[in-house]
Design a protein around this motif. Sequence first.
Motif, PDB file in Angstrom:
ATOM      1  N   ALA A 146       0.851  -1.190   0.000  1.00  9.97           N
ATOM      2  CA  ALA A 146       0.000   0.000   0.000  1.00  9.97           C
ATOM      3  C   ALA A 146       0.886   1.238   0.000  1.00  9.97           C
ATOM      4  CB  ALA A 146      -0.918   0.003   1.215  1.00  9.97           C
ATOM      5  N   TYR A 147       0.551   2.204  -0.864  1.00 13.68           N
ATOM      6  CA  TYR A 147       1.325   3.440  -0.996  1.00 13.68           C
ATOM      7  C   TYR A 147       0.403   4.648  -0.919  1.00 13.68           C
ATOM      8  CZ  TYR A 147       4.725   0.233  -3.156  1.00 13.68           C
ATOM      9  OH  TYR A 147       5.570  -0.812  -3.416  1.00 13.68           O
ATOM     10  N   ASP A 148       0.959   5.746  -0.483  1.00  9.63           N
ATOM     11  CA  ASP A 148       0.275   7.025  -0.610  1.00  9.63           C
ATOM     12  C   ASP A 148       0.391   7.485  -2.057  1.00  9.63           C
ATOM     13  OD1 ASP A 148      -0.881   9.595   0.672  1.00  9.63           O
ATOM     14  OD2 ASP A 148       0.883  10.300  -0.431  1.00  9.63           O
ATOM     15  N   LEU A 149      -0.732   7.755  -2.706  1.00  6.19           N
ATOM     16  CA  LEU A 149      -0.705   8.101  -4.125  1.00  6.19           C
ATOM     17  C   LEU A 149       0.080   9.374  -4.383  1.00  6.19           C
ATOM     18  CD1 LEU A 149      -1.647   7.759  -7.068  1.00  6.19           C
ATOM     19  CD2 LEU A 149      -3.767   8.936  -6.435  1.00  6.19           C
ATOM     20  N   ALA A 150      -0.058  10.369  -3.538  1.00  3.62           N
ATOM     21  CA  ALA A 150       0.585  11.659  -3.784  1.00  3.62           C
ATOM     22  C   ALA A 150       2.096  11.593  -3.620  1.00  3.62           C
ATOM     23  CB  ALA A 150      -0.001  12.715  -2.847  1.00  3.62           C
ATOM     24  N   SER A 151       2.567  10.970  -2.542  1.00  3.61           N
ATOM     25  CA  SER A 151       3.998  11.014  -2.229  1.00  3.61           C
ATOM     26  C   SER A 151       4.759   9.756  -2.607  1.00  3.61           C
ATOM     27  CB  SER A 151       4.182  11.264  -0.732  1.00  3.61           C
ATOM     28  OG  SER A 151       3.710  10.152   0.024  1.00  3.61           O
ATOM     29  N   GLY A 152       4.071   8.627  -2.749  1.00  8.50           N
ATOM     30  CA  GLY A 152       4.746   7.367  -2.995  1.00  8.50           C
ATOM     31  C   GLY A 152       5.237   6.690  -1.735  1.00  8.50           C
ATOM     32  N   LYS A 153       4.953   7.269  -0.578  1.00 13.62           N
ATOM     33  CA  LYS A 153       5.381   6.653   0.679  1.00 13.62           C
ATOM     34  C   LYS A 153       4.715   5.288   0.840  1.00 13.62           C
ATOM     35  CE  LYS A 153       5.183   7.212   5.697  1.00 13.62           C
ATOM     36  NZ  LYS A 153       4.690   8.060   6.825  1.00 13.62           N
ATOM     37  N   ARG A 154       5.541   4.266   1.146  1.00  9.78           N
ATOM     38  CA  ARG A 154       4.975   2.952   1.400  1.00  9.78           C
ATOM     39  C   ARG A 154       4.326   2.956   2.772  1.00  9.78           C
ATOM     40  NH1 ARG A 154       7.542  -1.813   3.242  1.00  9.78           N
ATOM     41  NH2 ARG A 154       9.579  -1.053   2.595  1.00  9.78           N
ATOM     42  N   LEU A 155       3.042   2.599   2.819  1.00 11.15           N
ATOM     43  CA  LEU A 155       2.286   2.624   4.057  1.00 11.15           C
ATOM     44  C   LEU A 155       2.382   1.301   4.794  1.00 11.15           C
ATOM     45  CD1 LEU A 155      -0.858   4.468   2.659  1.00 11.15           C
ATOM     46  CD2 LEU A 155       1.120   5.458   3.819  1.00 11.15           C
ATOM     47  N   TRP A 156       2.348   0.201   4.072  1.00  9.02           N
ATOM     48  CA  TRP A 156       2.506  -1.119   4.677  1.00  9.02           C
ATOM     49  C   TRP A 156       2.730  -2.145   3.574  1.00  9.02           C
ATOM     50  CZ3 TRP A 156      -1.255  -4.416   2.950  1.00  9.02           C
ATOM     51  CH2 TRP A 156      -2.507  -3.875   2.619  1.00  9.02           C
ATOM     52  N   ARG A 157       3.211  -3.302   3.978  1.00  8.92           N
ATOM     53  CA  ARG A 157       3.444  -4.410   3.043  1.00  8.92           C
ATOM     54  C   ARG A 157       3.204  -5.720   3.801  1.00  8.92           C
ATOM     55  NH1 ARG A 157       8.400  -3.578  -0.317  1.00  8.92           N
ATOM     56  NH2 ARG A 157       6.832  -2.658  -1.682  1.00  8.92           N
ATOM     57  N   LYS A 158       2.612  -6.699   3.107  1.00 10.55           N
ATOM     58  CA  LYS A 158       2.330  -7.978   3.749  1.00 10.55           C
ATOM     59  C   LYS A 158       2.766  -9.116   2.844  1.00 10.55           C
ATOM     60  CE  LYS A 158      -1.123 -10.213   6.652  1.00 10.55           C
ATOM     61  NZ  LYS A 158      -0.205 -10.170   7.814  1.00 10.55           N
ATOM     62  N   GLU A 159       3.534 -10.056   3.420  1.00 12.67           N
ATOM     63  CA  GLU A 159       3.973 -11.274   2.736  1.00 12.67           C
ATOM     64  C   GLU A 159       3.274 -12.476   3.364  1.00 12.67           C
ATOM     65  OE1 GLU A 159       6.177 -11.067   0.286  1.00 12.67           O
ATOM     66  OE2 GLU A 159       7.355  -9.244   0.605  1.00 12.67           O
ATOM     67  N   TRP A 160       3.266 -13.611   2.660  1.00 14.64           N
ATOM     68  CA  TRP A 160       2.493 -14.761   3.120  1.00 14.64           C
ATOM     69  C   TRP A 160       3.351 -16.014   3.337  1.00 14.64           C
ATOM     70  CZ3 TRP A 160      -2.131 -13.321   4.683  1.00 14.64           C
ATOM     71  CH2 TRP A 160      -2.623 -12.115   4.176  1.00 14.64           C
TER      72      TRP A 160
END
Length: 439
Positions: free
Chosen positions: A261-275
């Motif tokens: 998940a990213y912030d559309l405006a800045s590109g900051k990664r908000l979170w990431r999930k692996e399985w």
Amino acid sequence: MKGPRLFSVSAPAADFAPLVAAARALGLRVGWLELAPPAPPPALAAALAAGCGKAVSLGSGGSVAAKRLGGPPVWRDVLREHFAGHAAVLVAGEGLALPAGTPRLEAADGRYRVAGEELTAEDLRKGSSPMNKLLLALLLVALPAQADWPQWRGPGRDGLGPALPAKLAAAPAKVWSLELGTGHSSPVVAGDRVVQHFRAGENEVVASFDLATGKELWRDAYPAVFVPAPEARDHGSGPFATPTIADGKVFTFGIQETVSAYDLASGKRLWRKEWRPEFAATAPVYGTSASPLVADGKVIVYVGGPGKGALVALDAATGAVRWRLDGEGPPYAPAVVATIGGVRQVVTLAQASLLGVDWQTGAKLWSRKYQVPWDNTILTPVVDGDRVILSAYDLDVQAFDIRKTDAGWTSEVAWSIRYPMYMSSPVLAGGRLYGFSVL
């Protein structure tokens, strides 16, 4: 994402029937929103008073719903929840102030007027040229000049978009082009941004570009090694799933089921999930391709590998698991959200079945076997009211009627026709189903 725009109306709904019918014939949906409806039926009012968030009454002619409001309604949220995929919504009543600039659509004496255009109900019935003129005017007012395409198959996740201009240039001029990496992921558009998910070497890359100029605004890369099966080597190593843009965020689903998940405006990664290591395999045999479904603050993905998987709802803000339904392996097909039998649900394929899952709780509502050669469950389900339409490699196009009864949910074949479809999902418009057959 942008939804339909509003039209203020004062005439009764029956006066707009010819206009709505003409719009449907062109594949355009028109909704009706009553700002000051009568009080809900006593049973629904009692349910709300008891603390229920929403109460629904079902009858042979349709459904009536009542919902608690925790504060002033937000127009964007109302349109997104109730009118996704609609071109326009006709708003009657004076109970709330409409957004500034809402145009007025007038209906009187069999005539319709909007944006300086006029036509009669007789024109609509005859299908004459003024019909296209008014409906085009309707769209020009109802939709922004640059309509968004924020997810797989467009705003309504159904392959429908705004009507094209009456006349197209013989050869549209190229505005800009960029050479990126590889993959089958489609670009998505929201406002002045384009987002693309692609492969560069051993990494998957998510990048945003200016819609007008093609200038790169931000990018993020992460390792994603994937070796395709020998028979699918020509398809490459992904990514295959198309990103989804919702509420100012970008959500991607990588070839090995990495959810980002990213912030559309800045590109900051908000979170990431692996399985991994929870699942020994984190993709179907030929790689993950089911574009994430995002609505109402949830991100829906089907994770795992052949024989073992889970349909999961993640919190769009944090990535936390909101609910989870364990079962067979994942499909290649993206899920959709729909209200069937008065219940909002996720409609999805799995490795060898078709099922409906309660949107709020993740409980399985209904399922039926749907076995495809080589488990190629690829096509996106098409929902038409309480009917789900689907096809696959070497399988008929079939329509399934989904019903909620006192004894539980049922799914029965309504019709079946021998036009197998393989990788191209069909589109339902104006009561007709359009698709590519492998025959």
